[in-house]
Design a protein around this motif. Sequence first.
Motif, mmCIF file in Angstrom:
data_model
loop_
_atom_site.group_PDB
_atom_site.id
_atom_site.type_symbol
_atom_site.label_atom_id
_atom_site.label_comp_id
_atom_site.label_asym_id
_atom_site.label_seq_id
_atom_site.Cartn_x
_atom_site.Cartn_y
_atom_site.Cartn_z
ATOM 1 N N ARG A 83 1.017 -1.221 -0.091
ATOM 2 C CA ARG A 83 0.054 -0.049 0.069
ATOM 3 C C ARG A 83 1.057 1.143 -0.137
ATOM 4 N NH1 ARG A 83 -4.121 -0.056 4.774
ATOM 5 N NH2 ARG A 83 -2.512 -1.477 5.719
ATOM 6 N N ILE A 84 1.848 1.201 0.939
ATOM 7 C CA ILE A 84 2.648 2.305 0.943
ATOM 8 C C ILE A 84 3.314 2.620 -0.693
ATOM 9 C CG2 ILE A 84 5.072 3.259 1.562
ATOM 10 C CD1 ILE A 84 4.456 1.884 4.269
ATOM 11 N N ILE A 85 3.839 1.584 -1.248
ATOM 12 C CA ILE A 85 4.363 1.683 -2.492
ATOM 13 C C ILE A 85 3.243 2.135 -3.527
ATOM 14 C CG2 ILE A 85 5.226 0.257 -4.521
ATOM 15 C CD1 ILE A 85 6.717 -1.449 -2.502
ATOM 16 N N ARG A 86 2.276 1.818 -3.426
ATOM 17 C CA ARG A 86 1.148 2.163 -4.446
ATOM 18 C C ARG A 86 0.803 3.770 -4.124
ATOM 19 N NH1 ARG A 86 -1.894 -2.100 -2.852
ATOM 20 N NH2 ARG A 86 -3.458 -1.081 -2.062
ATOM 21 N N LEU A 87 0.933 3.893 -2.776
ATOM 22 C CA LEU A 87 0.563 5.613 -2.534
ATOM 23 C C LEU A 87 1.893 6.403 -3.138
ATOM 24 C CD1 LEU A 87 -0.957 5.270 1.011
ATOM 25 C CD2 LEU A 87 -2.002 6.240 -1.071
ATOM 26 N N VAL A 88 3.040 6.033 -2.885
ATOM 27 C CA VAL A 88 3.977 6.656 -3.169
ATOM 28 C C VAL A 88 4.147 6.906 -4.881
ATOM 29 C CG1 VAL A 88 6.534 7.079 -3.478
ATOM 30 C CG2 VAL A 88 5.561 6.172 -1.138
ATOM 31 N N GLU A 89 3.814 5.820 -5.555
ATOM 32 C CA GLU A 89 3.919 5.894 -6.929
ATOM 33 C C GLU A 89 2.442 6.719 -7.431
ATOM 34 O OE1 GLU A 89 5.361 1.499 -8.400
ATOM 35 O OE2 GLU A 89 3.285 1.668 -7.881
ATOM 36 N N SER A 90 1.536 6.603 -6.777
ATOM 37 C CA SER A 90 0.431 7.642 -7.215
ATOM 38 C C SER A 90 0.651 9.126 -6.916
ATOM 39 C CB SER A 90 -0.854 7.161 -6.089
ATOM 40 O OG SER A 90 -2.045 8.259 -6.572
ATOM 41 N N ALA A 91 1.398 9.391 -5.876
ATOM 42 C CA ALA A 91 2.085 10.955 -5.736
ATOM 43 C C ALA A 91 3.061 11.128 -6.734
ATOM 44 C CB ALA A 91 2.383 11.136 -4.278
ATOM 45 N N GLN A 92 3.833 10.393 -7.074
ATOM 46 C CA GLN A 92 4.725 10.711 -8.135
ATOM 47 C C GLN A 92 4.284 10.819 -9.482
ATOM 48 O OE1 GLN A 92 7.983 7.691 -7.735
ATOM 49 N NE2 GLN A 92 8.810 8.611 -5.933
ATOM 50 N N ALA A 93 3.102 9.830 -9.675
ATOM 51 C CA ALA A 93 2.397 9.971 -11.089
ATOM 52 C C ALA A 93 1.312 11.110 -11.274
ATOM 53 C CB ALA A 93 1.848 8.762 -11.288
ATOM 54 N N ALA A 94 1.157 11.686 -10.022
ATOM 55 C CA ALA A 94 0.119 13.017 -9.949
ATOM 56 C C ALA A 94 0.833 14.196 -10.349
ATOM 57 C CB ALA A 94 -0.793 13.077 -8.748
ATOM 58 N N LYS A 95 -0.015 15.123 -10.991
ATOM 59 C CA LYS A 95 0.458 16.509 -11.428
ATOM 60 C C LYS A 95 0.296 17.568 -10.176
ATOM 61 C CE LYS A 95 0.643 16.287 -16.205
ATOM 62 N NZ LYS A 95 -0.066 16.875 -17.382
ATOM 63 N N ALA A 96 1.341 18.386 -9.636
ATOM 64 C CA ALA A 96 1.033 19.523 -8.837
ATOM 65 C C ALA A 96 0.338 20.357 -9.671
ATOM 66 C CB ALA A 96 2.366 19.916 -8.270
ATOM 67 N N PRO A 97 -0.512 21.468 -9.020
ATOM 68 C CA PRO A 97 -1.112 22.414 -9.663
ATOM 69 C C PRO A 97 -0.306 23.419 -10.639
ATOM 70 C CG PRO A 97 -2.069 22.202 -7.450
ATOM 71 C CD PRO A 97 -0.962 21.314 -7.729
ATOM 72 N N ILE A 98 0.996 23.570 -10.048
ATOM 73 C CA ILE A 98 2.111 24.401 -10.914
ATOM 74 C C ILE A 98 2.299 23.888 -12.216
ATOM 75 C CG2 ILE A 98 4.092 23.176 -10.248
ATOM 76 C CD1 ILE A 98 5.327 26.013 -9.740
ATOM 77 N N GLN A 99 1.967 22.629 -12.410
ATOM 78 C CA GLN A 99 2.300 21.950 -13.903
ATOM 79 C C GLN A 99 1.229 22.532 -14.838
ATOM 80 O OE1 GLN A 99 4.651 20.077 -14.449
ATOM 81 N NE2 GLN A 99 4.269 19.424 -16.285
ATOM 82 N N LYS A 100 -0.055 23.073 -14.388
ATOM 83 C CA LYS A 100 -0.884 23.647 -15.202
ATOM 84 C C LYS A 100 -0.361 24.704 -16.300
ATOM 85 C CE LYS A 100 -5.386 22.737 -12.988
ATOM 86 N NZ LYS A 100 -6.366 23.577 -12.293
ATOM 87 N N LEU A 101 0.363 25.636 -15.549
ATOM 88 C CA LEU A 101 1.156 26.600 -16.350
ATOM 89 C C LEU A 101 2.171 25.840 -17.403
ATOM 90 C CD1 LEU A 101 2.210 29.353 -16.942
ATOM 91 C CD2 LEU A 101 3.837 29.264 -14.996
ATOM 92 N N VAL A 102 2.859 24.889 -16.886
ATOM 93 C CA VAL A 102 3.818 24.329 -17.763
ATOM 94 C C VAL A 102 2.952 23.472 -19.042
ATOM 95 C CG1 VAL A 102 5.560 22.526 -18.057
ATOM 96 C CG2 VAL A 102 5.411 23.957 -16.145
ATOM 97 N N ASP A 103 1.977 23.065 -18.679
ATOM 98 C CA ASP A 103 0.904 22.320 -19.640
ATOM 99 C C ASP A 103 0.417 23.441 -20.658
ATOM 100 O OD1 ASP A 103 1.680 19.726 -18.486
ATOM 101 O OD2 ASP A 103 -0.291 19.779 -17.411
ATOM 102 N N LYS A 104 0.233 24.355 -20.258
ATOM 103 C CA LYS A 104 -0.266 25.408 -21.089
ATOM 104 C C LYS A 104 0.725 26.102 -22.080
ATOM 105 C CE LYS A 104 -4.321 27.096 -18.077
ATOM 106 N NZ LYS A 104 -4.480 28.332 -17.425
#
Length: 756
Positions: free
Chosen positions: A334-355
């Motif tokens: 479960r810890i591995i899954r949660l860490v992987e999930s956090a690493q796969a997710a995007k931070a809000p600041i990434q929205k600017l980069v995506d645009k």
Amino acid sequence: MQQKSNLTNKNLSALKNVDETFEIELNIEGMNCASCVNHVEKAIKSVPGIIDASVNLATEKALISLHKNVKKTTIISAVEKAGYKASSVEINTNENSRIDKLQKGNETWKVIISALISFPLVLPMLLIPFSIHWMLNAWLQLALATFIQFYFGGRFYISTWKAMRAKSANMDVLVALGTSAAYCMSVYQMIVNSMQNSGGVLHLYFESSAVIITLILFGKWLEARAKKKTSAAIRALQSLRPDIARVLRNGEEQEISIHFVKIKDIVLVKPGEKIPVDGNIIEGFTQVDESLITGESLPVDKVTGNKVTGGSINGNGFIKVTTTAIGVEGTLARIIRLVESAQAAKAPIQKLVDKVSSIFVPIILIIGLLTLLFWGIFSGNWEKAILNTVAVLIIACPCALGLATPTSIMVGTGVAAKHGILIKDAEALELAYSINIIAFDKTGTLTVGKPKLTHLLPFQISENELLKVSAALQTGSEHPLAKAILIAAKENEIQIPKITNIQALLGKGISATIEGKNYYLGSEQLLKEYNVDINKDLILAAQKFSSEGESISYLFEKDTDSCKLKGLLSFSDSLKSSAKECIASLQKLGIRTILLTGDNAGSAQSIAKQLNIDRFYSNILPEGKAAFITQIKSTNTIVAMVGDGINDAPALVAADIGIAMSTGTDAAMHASGITLLRGDPLLIPDAIDISKKTFQKIRQNLFWAFIYNIIGIPLAAMGLLNPMVAGAAMAVSSVSVISNALLLKRWKPANGINNN
């Protein structure tokens, strides 16, 4: 704050289980830059039934939220139509198997051979400073450059073709256009020279196209190597999984694969071995090293009845463990899954980069065209125009832009997990360093969470009767106060009667029928709700106990006419040794602290005074905590809630950031964005610190990613940047961004390790 609202809705949906949606993860191959990420996301989101999709360039994975009726094959097909390859993520797949391919075999040799072949092409330039003018035969140059252009550079043409079919543009389009321009210009010069039989000096640029391709391949190789280091935390956790377990079946000891262990199997663990499963010790005692799982630096004493976690290391004792969780349900998994999930997710600041990245490549193509026309028309030197255009196209490759944010998040969440801070989503990581107020639950959060029954004050019944009825009401409850009553009843050898019509009164207490009588056990608020008269002596006693920080429960009987008080029970719970230091550390950071508890005012005041907490609120029900958090948030304040019980779950969801103690309930951990694996309050300021450090790195990386292009593109357009230098700069930009993120691996908790 809109994204936070979406996250809150998602968490609420998970708690209530009302939405028939789920998440899947896919491996994505063929991405090279931030533009690729956008194209893959758009392709996935175009599939009907997809709720959301987040694609990560650093992990090369897509995290997809979808309705149950969506088929995985449909998503994979949509990705492939966009020009990329998608596949399922296997549970036992090594996280770095695809990255490893870039470190071994063909990929490594491609870089070496491409460099060796490019060397004769670039050697004349290296000899010029020594007044040695030598040039490789033009036809030999053509042969070497052609091999590099279409064999080693073939991937760029394939990727460009797929991108054009999908009506998109990515980094490979820039590389293919730039190197092809240099290559074709050289071939053109050879043809013209041959037709005219001029015999003059040929101006060939085969070395530019060859060296650019070689540098890009080398940059990708270095990038993959650096990526592997960013996922070191996941690999360290994965390495904790033992392959073999020693189980006791039919009275015989057997060694079997970990995959065949079943719930309730008795597992034998010898000194120094890794514990293969989650379970409870049924025989023996030892010390267990849980450092890689919880960040606890010292071995923890374990005796019969204690829980052990799969992946931790047994000390010098032999123990027998009955299995309680296996496979994906185990704590480590479960810890591995949660860490992987956090690493796969995007931070809000990434929205600017995506645009920015969504329009970046088309803009660069336009700049390249303008550069070509400007130099060709106004200078008349089309050869120079093409070289300058090549430099523009190559320097602008947006690899660094796509890697700036995810690599920092990967390293930040990984190093945090190593020290016992499990950050479950990128938004919590970004918001943590901006917290203005932290609200704390009391029991199990600031206190140890193992209260003891200290006083029994009966009224019109005996002490034994008061304890017997109270214990009966709490039978089967996991609440800390309930456990204290049951332990006391066991110590006094009280025979607990059977109960019927049991009803939990959320945040207030419990009621049930015992031997035909209706009993209620709960807080002062419950007492007031039923207008129960309380004896003056008991009031004075309750006030005294409360002033000493003790929690009070009241027992009363309800009949058709009235309610009769039967007694008072008080409980004491010691503060965690690091609680006071935690509050002091937060206040040094300028963060205000609040105590929210369902306990009485006297107890709340006593705890707040001992810890120097700014404000306290007592007698608050679970929904009251959530409403209080929501009210504070309405003032544009970033609020965190720290709790450990199921009653805290609504408040944890309502807060901008929920912080749960792993020593608490699963409901609290599921509702939170950050889980403290040791339940140590000092990890809270540490979580804020790693958040701050991570986003410093993200800002630094974005600065460098943009600055390379802001400086490099104008220089290239003005003819001040050689195409080969542009290729080197592009490769260096990606590696420098990842290397900067890797500096986070040196982070250590500022507040040290506490053993609570």
